[in-house]
Design a protein around this motif. Sequence first.
Motif, PDB file in Angstrom:
ATOM      1  N   SER A 169       0.983  -1.071   0.059  1.00 31.07           N
ATOM      2  CA  SER A 169      -0.022  -0.109   0.034  1.00 31.07           C
ATOM      3  C   SER A 169       0.777   1.315   0.045  1.00 31.07           C
ATOM      4  CB  SER A 169      -0.931  -0.041   1.169  1.00 31.07           C
ATOM      5  OG  SER A 169      -1.689  -1.319   1.307  1.00 31.07           O
ATOM      6  N   PHE A 172       2.538   1.664  -3.401  1.00 34.83           N
ATOM      7  CA  PHE A 172       1.841   1.524  -4.802  1.00 34.83           C
ATOM      8  C   PHE A 172       2.035   2.667  -5.603  1.00 34.83           C
ATOM      9  CE2 PHE A 172      -2.180   1.737  -7.155  1.00 34.83           C
ATOM     10  CZ  PHE A 172      -2.172   0.726  -7.785  1.00 34.83           C
ATOM     11  N   GLU A 197      -4.002  -2.135 -11.050  1.00 34.67           N
ATOM     12  CA  GLU A 197      -4.381  -1.735 -10.017  1.00 34.67           C
ATOM     13  C   GLU A 197      -5.491  -2.443  -9.492  1.00 34.67           C
ATOM     14  OE1 GLU A 197      -6.036   2.141 -10.504  1.00 34.67           O
ATOM     15  OE2 GLU A 197      -6.378   2.557  -8.083  1.00 34.67           O
ATOM     16  N   ALA A 200      -4.001  -5.344  -7.629  1.00 34.29           N
ATOM     17  CA  ALA A 200      -3.318  -5.136  -6.464  1.00 34.29           C
ATOM     18  C   ALA A 200      -4.447  -4.982  -5.471  1.00 34.29           C
ATOM     19  CB  ALA A 200      -2.613  -3.943  -6.678  1.00 34.29           C
ATOM     20  N   MET A 201      -5.681  -4.367  -5.825  1.00 28.56           N
ATOM     21  CA  MET A 201      -6.711  -4.177  -5.029  1.00 28.56           C
ATOM     22  C   MET A 201      -7.281  -5.681  -4.505  1.00 28.56           C
ATOM     23  SD  MET A 201      -8.671  -1.116  -6.838  1.00 28.56           S
ATOM     24  CE  MET A 201     -10.014  -0.743  -5.652  1.00 28.56           C
ATOM     25  N   GLY A 204      -4.803  -7.110  -2.062  1.00 32.07           N
ATOM     26  CA  GLY A 204      -4.801  -6.438  -1.006  1.00 32.07           C
ATOM     27  C   GLY A 204      -5.941  -6.737   0.058  1.00 32.07           C
ATOM     28  N   ASN A 210      -4.760  -2.311   1.691  1.00 31.48           N
ATOM     29  CA  ASN A 210      -5.351  -1.549   0.294  1.00 31.48           C
ATOM     30  C   ASN A 210      -4.705  -2.211  -1.054  1.00 31.48           C
ATOM     31  OD1 ASN A 210      -6.873   0.279   1.605  1.00 31.48           O
ATOM     32  ND2 ASN A 210      -5.235   1.657   2.196  1.00 31.48           N
ATOM     33  N   TYR A 211      -3.592  -2.453  -0.946  1.00 31.54           N
ATOM     34  CA  TYR A 211      -3.042  -2.937  -2.310  1.00 31.54           C
ATOM     35  C   TYR A 211      -1.850  -4.103  -1.866  1.00 31.54           C
ATOM     36  CZ  TYR A 211      -4.694   1.166  -4.515  1.00 31.54           C
ATOM     37  OH  TYR A 211      -5.521   2.328  -4.977  1.00 31.54           O
TER      38      TYR A 211
END
Length: 225
Positions: A169, A172, A197, A200-201, A204, A210-211
């Motif tokens: 996070s 990122f 993105e 990564a979410m 996460g 978050n990520y």
Amino acid sequence: MSEKQTIVIFEAHSDDCVIGMGGTVIQNNNEYNFILVTMTKGETAYTKVEDKGKMTEIRKNESMAADEILGIHEHIFLDNPCQDMQNNLKNYHEVVKILRKYRPIRIYTHKSPSKHRDHRNTHDVVVEGWWKASENVLADYGKTYRCPELFCFEVTDLFEFPGYIVDISNVFEKKMSALDAFSSQFDVLPGLNKYVEGLAMVRGYMGGFNYGEAFIKSNFMAKPC
Ligand SMILES: [Zn+2]
């Protein structure tokens, strides 16, 4: 002051490391020297005929810009033909030589199975080289070395059940800046930024961050215990 330990990453194409584990590299580059090995020269990744023949140089320049952001210590280009990466004797021995020279505490490479032959064959030759580097053969390629562990990252073929999630996070945005360095690939892979993105979410979420970035530890070489 003690010298930093080394980690070696083998990627098929010059943007794979950023996509799969760019955040993990950024987060740990103070602690480790990351050696990045790119197996192919990326010459097929053009969308305009007039760019044919220019891609290798363009992608190498993009790689070096991304390396600055990631904090890569040293970058080795093996210049295999793109879309024709082979698990052959030459690449097998290159992996052995690199592992014996740099003696990393950890290796990262592509997962397998993967649809992309370059990703799949990179995985196969790296895990075999990991094992062969530990055998008492090929004495002119350096002193025998058994790397303790190898982790696989994901690019566009995903893990069903990842074994590890790294919280990226706080780095990122930097990872996305490194990805932006590969502008020649924006037309080749439209929407790649959104994919990276989104993934990564998703990763996460799996780790409660978050990520994230996901990994699996290879069992190809059994760990003595
Ligand atoms: Zn790739």
